[in-house]
Design a protein around this motif. Sequence first.
Motif, PDB file in Angstrom:
ATOM      1  N   PHE A  99       0.842  -1.199   0.000  1.00  0.00           N
ATOM      2  CA  PHE A  99       0.000   0.000   0.000  1.00  0.00           C
ATOM      3  C   PHE A  99       0.878   1.250   0.000  1.00  0.00           C
ATOM      4  O   PHE A  99       0.662   2.183  -0.785  1.00  0.00           O
ATOM      5  CB  PHE A  99      -0.913  -0.016   1.238  1.00  0.00           C
ATOM      6  CG  PHE A  99      -1.649   1.262   1.461  1.00  0.00           C
ATOM      7  CD1 PHE A  99      -2.814   1.536   0.764  1.00  0.00           C
ATOM      8  CD2 PHE A  99      -1.166   2.204   2.362  1.00  0.00           C
ATOM      9  CE1 PHE A  99      -3.492   2.729   0.961  1.00  0.00           C
ATOM     10  CE2 PHE A  99      -1.838   3.396   2.559  1.00  0.00           C
ATOM     11  CZ  PHE A  99      -3.001   3.661   1.864  1.00  0.00           C
ATOM     12  N   MET A 100       1.888   1.258   0.848  1.00  0.00           N
ATOM     13  CA  MET A 100       2.768   2.434   0.932  1.00  0.00           C
ATOM     14  C   MET A 100       3.515   2.661  -0.382  1.00  0.00           C
ATOM     15  O   MET A 100       3.614   3.796  -0.864  1.00  0.00           O
ATOM     16  CB  MET A 100       3.764   2.252   2.088  1.00  0.00           C
ATOM     17  CG  MET A 100       3.120   2.326   3.467  1.00  0.00           C
ATOM     18  SD  MET A 100       4.278   1.850   4.795  1.00  0.00           S
ATOM     19  CE  MET A 100       5.565   3.074   4.564  1.00  0.00           C
ATOM     20  N   THR A 103       2.585   1.771  -3.308  1.00  0.00           N
ATOM     21  CA  THR A 103       1.607   2.230  -4.296  1.00  0.00           C
ATOM     22  C   THR A 103       1.379   3.734  -4.152  1.00  0.00           C
ATOM     23  O   THR A 103       1.321   4.475  -5.145  1.00  0.00           O
ATOM     24  CB  THR A 103       0.279   1.462  -4.127  1.00  0.00           C
ATOM     25  OG1 THR A 103       0.537   0.059  -4.225  1.00  0.00           O
ATOM     26  CG2 THR A 103      -0.721   1.854  -5.203  1.00  0.00           C
ATOM     27  N   LYS A 104       1.266   4.211  -2.904  1.00  0.00           N
ATOM     28  CA  LYS A 104       1.075   5.645  -2.670  1.00  0.00           C
ATOM     29  C   LYS A 104       2.311   6.442  -3.073  1.00  0.00           C
ATOM     30  O   LYS A 104       2.202   7.542  -3.622  1.00  0.00           O
ATOM     31  CB  LYS A 104       0.770   5.896  -1.178  1.00  0.00           C
ATOM     32  CG  LYS A 104      -0.605   5.417  -0.744  1.00  0.00           C
ATOM     33  CD  LYS A 104      -1.689   6.278  -1.368  1.00  0.00           C
ATOM     34  CE  LYS A 104      -3.050   5.618  -1.248  1.00  0.00           C
ATOM     35  NZ  LYS A 104      -4.075   6.303  -2.049  1.00  0.00           N
ATOM     36  N   MET A 105       3.506   5.907  -2.793  1.00  0.00           N
ATOM     37  CA  MET A 105       4.737   6.608  -3.159  1.00  0.00           C
ATOM     38  C   MET A 105       4.842   6.744  -4.672  1.00  0.00           C
ATOM     39  O   MET A 105       5.288   7.762  -5.184  1.00  0.00           O
ATOM     40  CB  MET A 105       5.965   5.859  -2.606  1.00  0.00           C
ATOM     41  CG  MET A 105       6.108   5.988  -1.091  1.00  0.00           C
ATOM     42  SD  MET A 105       7.402   4.910  -0.376  1.00  0.00           S
ATOM     43  CE  MET A 105       8.900   5.782  -0.885  1.00  0.00           C
ATOM     44  N   LYS A 106       4.382   5.716  -5.384  1.00  0.00           N
ATOM     45  CA  LYS A 106       4.462   5.763  -6.845  1.00  0.00           C
ATOM     46  C   LYS A 106       3.355   6.632  -7.436  1.00  0.00           C
ATOM     47  O   LYS A 106       3.614   7.554  -8.208  1.00  0.00           O
ATOM     48  CB  LYS A 106       4.359   4.347  -7.408  1.00  0.00           C
ATOM     49  CG  LYS A 106       4.380   4.301  -8.942  1.00  0.00           C
ATOM     50  CD  LYS A 106       4.118   2.890  -9.453  1.00  0.00           C
ATOM     51  CE  LYS A 106       3.557   2.909 -10.855  1.00  0.00           C
ATOM     52  NZ  LYS A 106       4.501   3.265 -11.898  1.00  0.00           N
ATOM     53  N   ARG A 107       2.116   6.369  -7.046  1.00  0.00           N
ATOM     54  CA  ARG A 107       0.989   7.036  -7.700  1.00  0.00           C
ATOM     55  C   ARG A 107       0.833   8.487  -7.283  1.00  0.00           C
ATOM     56  O   ARG A 107       0.422   9.326  -8.072  1.00  0.00           O
ATOM     57  CB  ARG A 107      -0.311   6.299  -7.358  1.00  0.00           C
ATOM     58  CG  ARG A 107      -0.471   5.010  -8.096  1.00  0.00           C
ATOM     59  CD  ARG A 107      -1.952   4.678  -8.225  1.00  0.00           C
ATOM     60  NE  ARG A 107      -2.138   3.275  -8.487  1.00  0.00           N
ATOM     61  CZ  ARG A 107      -3.073   2.523  -7.917  1.00  0.00           C
ATOM     62  NH1 ARG A 107      -3.917   3.065  -7.047  1.00  0.00           N
ATOM     63  NH2 ARG A 107      -3.187   1.257  -8.212  1.00  0.00           N
ATOM     64  N   GLU A 108       1.101   8.750  -5.990  1.00  0.00           N
ATOM     65  CA  GLU A 108       0.819  10.099  -5.488  1.00  0.00           C
ATOM     66  C   GLU A 108       2.078  10.832  -5.068  1.00  0.00           C
ATOM     67  O   GLU A 108       1.999  11.893  -4.441  1.00  0.00           O
ATOM     68  CB  GLU A 108      -0.193  10.010  -4.338  1.00  0.00           C
ATOM     69  CG  GLU A 108      -1.519   9.439  -4.857  1.00  0.00           C
ATOM     70  CD  GLU A 108      -2.522   9.132  -3.738  1.00  0.00           C
ATOM     71  OE1 GLU A 108      -2.517   9.856  -2.740  1.00  0.00           O
ATOM     72  OE2 GLU A 108      -3.295   8.170  -3.915  1.00  0.00           O
ATOM     73  N   GLY A 109       3.235  10.260  -5.398  1.00  0.00           N
ATOM     74  CA  GLY A 109       4.497  10.932  -5.110  1.00  0.00           C
ATOM     75  C   GLY A 109       4.768  11.154  -3.637  1.00  0.00           C
ATOM     76  O   GLY A 109       5.517  12.062  -3.253  1.00  0.00           O
ATOM     77  N   MET A 110       4.147  10.369  -2.760  1.00  0.00           N
ATOM     78  CA  MET A 110       4.382  10.545  -1.318  1.00  0.00           C
ATOM     79  C   MET A 110       5.800  10.115  -0.966  1.00  0.00           C
ATOM     80  O   MET A 110       6.397   9.261  -1.605  1.00  0.00           O
ATOM     81  CB  MET A 110       3.420   9.664  -0.513  1.00  0.00           C
ATOM     82  CG  MET A 110       1.993  10.167  -0.491  1.00  0.00           C
ATOM     83  SD  MET A 110       1.032   9.169   0.688  1.00  0.00           S
ATOM     84  CE  MET A 110      -0.607   9.802   0.307  1.00  0.00           C
ATOM     85  N   SER A 111       6.322  10.694   0.116  1.00  0.00           N
ATOM     86  CA  SER A 111       7.576  10.206   0.678  1.00  0.00           C
ATOM     87  C   SER A 111       7.279   8.973   1.521  1.00  0.00           C
ATOM     88  O   SER A 111       6.121   8.683   1.829  1.00  0.00           O
ATOM     89  CB  SER A 111       8.204  11.288   1.559  1.00  0.00           C
ATOM     90  OG  SER A 111       7.391  11.482   2.704  1.00  0.00           O
ATOM     91  N   ALA A 163       3.704   8.198   3.397  1.00  0.00           N
ATOM     92  CA  ALA A 163       2.988   6.950   3.133  1.00  0.00           C
ATOM     93  C   ALA A 163       2.788   6.164   4.426  1.00  0.00           C
ATOM     94  O   ALA A 163       1.734   5.568   4.650  1.00  0.00           O
ATOM     95  CB  ALA A 163       3.748   6.111   2.098  1.00  0.00           C
ATOM     96  N   LEU A 164       3.811   6.188   5.284  1.00  0.00           N
ATOM     97  CA  LEU A 164       3.691   5.472   6.560  1.00  0.00           C
ATOM     98  C   LEU A 164       2.611   6.104   7.437  1.00  0.00           C
ATOM     99  O   LEU A 164       1.784   5.393   8.022  1.00  0.00           O
ATOM    100  CB  LEU A 164       5.043   5.467   7.289  1.00  0.00           C
ATOM    101  CG  LEU A 164       5.035   4.814   8.677  1.00  0.00           C
ATOM    102  CD1 LEU A 164       4.551   3.366   8.598  1.00  0.00           C
ATOM    103  CD2 LEU A 164       6.423   4.875   9.318  1.00  0.00           C
TER     104      LEU A 164
END
Lengths: 405, 405
Positions: free
Chosen positions: A159-160, A162-170, A174-175
């Motif tokens: 999940f993390m 996926t968020k780092m890739k799709r939404e550019g989160m650090s 993501a954590l």
Amino acid sequence: MAKIAIMGFGTVGSGVLEVCRRNAAAIARRAGEPVEVKYILDVRDFSDSPDAALFVKDLDIILADPEVKAVVETIGGTRFAYPYVRRCLESGRSVCTSNKEMVATYGAELLALAREHGAAFLFEASVGGGTPIITPMHQCLAANHISRIEGIVNGTTNFMLTKMKREGMSFDEALRLAQKLGYAETKDPGDDVDGRDACRKIAILASLACGHHVYPDNIPTRGIRELTSLDVKAAESLECVIKLIAWYREEANGGLSAGVEPMLVPDTNQLAGVDDVFNAILVKGDMLGDVVFYGKGAGKLPTASAVVADVIDALKEGAAVHDSLFWQPAEKLDHMLEDKKPCSWCVRVRGGAYGFSLPMEPVRSENGQTVCRVHNATRAQIDALAVEMKARGCELLLALKQMPA
Amino acid sequence: MAKIAIMGFGTVGSGVLEVCRRNAAAIARRAGEPVEVKYILDVRDFSDSPDAALFVKDLDIILADPEVKAVVETIGGTRFAYPYVRRCLESGRSVCTSNKEMVATYGAELLALAREHGAAFLFEASVGGGTPIITPMHQCLAANHISRIEGIVNGTTNFMLTKMKREGMSFDEALRLAQKLGYAETKDPGDDVDGRDACRKIAILASLACGHHVYPDNIPTRGIRELTSLDVKAAESLECVIKLIAWYREEANGGLSAGVEPMLVPDTNQLAGVDDVFNAILVKGDMLGDVVFYGKGAGKLPTASAVVADVIDALKEGAAVHDSLFWQPAEKLDHMLEDKKPCSWCVRVRGGAYGFSLPMEPVRSENGQTVCRVHNATRAQIDALAVEMKARGCELLLALKQMPA
């Protein structure tokens, strides 16, 4: 009527009660008799619960009742679960568990104990949550020799990522989101993000594949804490995605290796499209080729439904299941199951990428760091490169393997 | 030592012999005893074979031998296979088969016959080749109610569709290549390209899910013959790929529907990335959510390895397996299990797309034909649109549903 007991009334344990009640008719048909939860063992106070009458605090009450044929263990950890499960098996009760830490640590011993006492010890829910993997591996693939396993087995980190890739989160963003949604522990998310949970799961699958106990301590395990958005973007420009992969491999010469590590997965690979909290496990059989099992890796009812399916098997098959679901005890190795095979890598470096013993092709740079490709190198060569770079005032910050397409 | 017989020494039958020999030790351990092929029934002459001594031409020889505990049926079709399998089951022998036509046609009857005579009737290899699906469905998902199945279950058409998409082949070119590679029948490829093979497979899975026999004749079945490169390109511009989907659905009101048809699958859907001869089947359980099983859908050794896994189960479990692997007989319906649900469509039309009762949005045109989107329409409305267009000198050439992302 088959009576069962649940030890540990947390998320999965309460899910088991719910599944048993909601699908009672179908379960009764498949078990050959109705299945009823007679006791719930939990140290906490459930006197306000509509099921208060089922709760007990003493395992001896359950063991003294000859009506109880099988026990579900959903306490987690090993401190209480392990001695309780031993006592249940010694009394001839079958045990069904979702407890990966216990199976990864004591699996061979508990399987032998179950066999000795004519009971079943089943743990489908310990890997992949509700997604079938253990049963297909030892039963449907019974005519195969399994030489390779590769999987995304931790939903939280997937999940993390996926968020780092799709939404550019650090990583930190993501954590925090995973913690907010209840996917990651708030206090110590280390089991997930440092790869220990994935390590236990691949240890279980590796043990089943090779036939002797593989200890989590012998599996090199790397988590996702060090990943940066530069790594994610570099992977993307190479038409790859970063996934935390748990893997096991038997070489042609019989040598075993295993690992848990973030890897570059080419977009064309079946595992690349597995996003969010989903799990997917690829298993290679010598007759069958590759099969992949995909589904949600966690969750109350999915995991509980796998435990209840095990209860049905335990009631029907008993210890006979251990002709195929079994592995031998083994000593812990005094070395790690290191990967000695050469492969392609992405390395993130600072301070220069030219003139070293391994050729590096720059892929993407940001803030003085550069991600480079290194072809056909072993882990040992990459480690040597890190030393070489340091000696010249540069730094190798992170090295990720690339999976084949 | 368990002795078995193989009926039909074609591709899969000879694969069963090979798997039994190559993995004899692992099979013996899992079956609890060695498994040996004692007879092979085949009308053809195998006197030059190194295994010539095993061949018999008369089923009575096999049935008269009390050592034979289980029989593998790999004859195919129903003319000989069905009466032979009946006789084996009536004699108390378990039967393991890869024969989807026989299971789809006589499954309920043969399951009841097996139960009556204390035998097992197993057919894991009839769907998905070697990929586990039947056993996970009835065993691992035993605590679930299954309300939806969607799958790519025919490797030949999936190979052809992959070629049409990736290499711009026409249907005819893709068929010729599939025939050349031995994936499609040279004489009459209709079972594959007209969807009959997929129809039998979804009939089997639907029967297992709903608990009563679902006949292939009641499942609306459309093949891939009419697909053109315009359809493929239009799908691509909608970020979809065309796949032959076999599906089953239980509505909230308990109504059943099923079908086999080429559909637009959004690129983000798990089934979109399933290419070449691979199969993938998505199953939705009420407790578990979606799980997907992915692997090669055919091939000698994969399919044979699934048959051999069934042999092990049959020897160990016998008729007890039919507490969960079972469905009731049912009359053939006098209507089709039509899909009444509205969905999005792509329709290919000639002669104009404006001014009809359903709004059409053009997507792509070529040679006087236009592919258009139609939103939120039922099959009945699309059929009515075709009539309406014809009355105005236009033509609706093909209508494809779109799956949800």
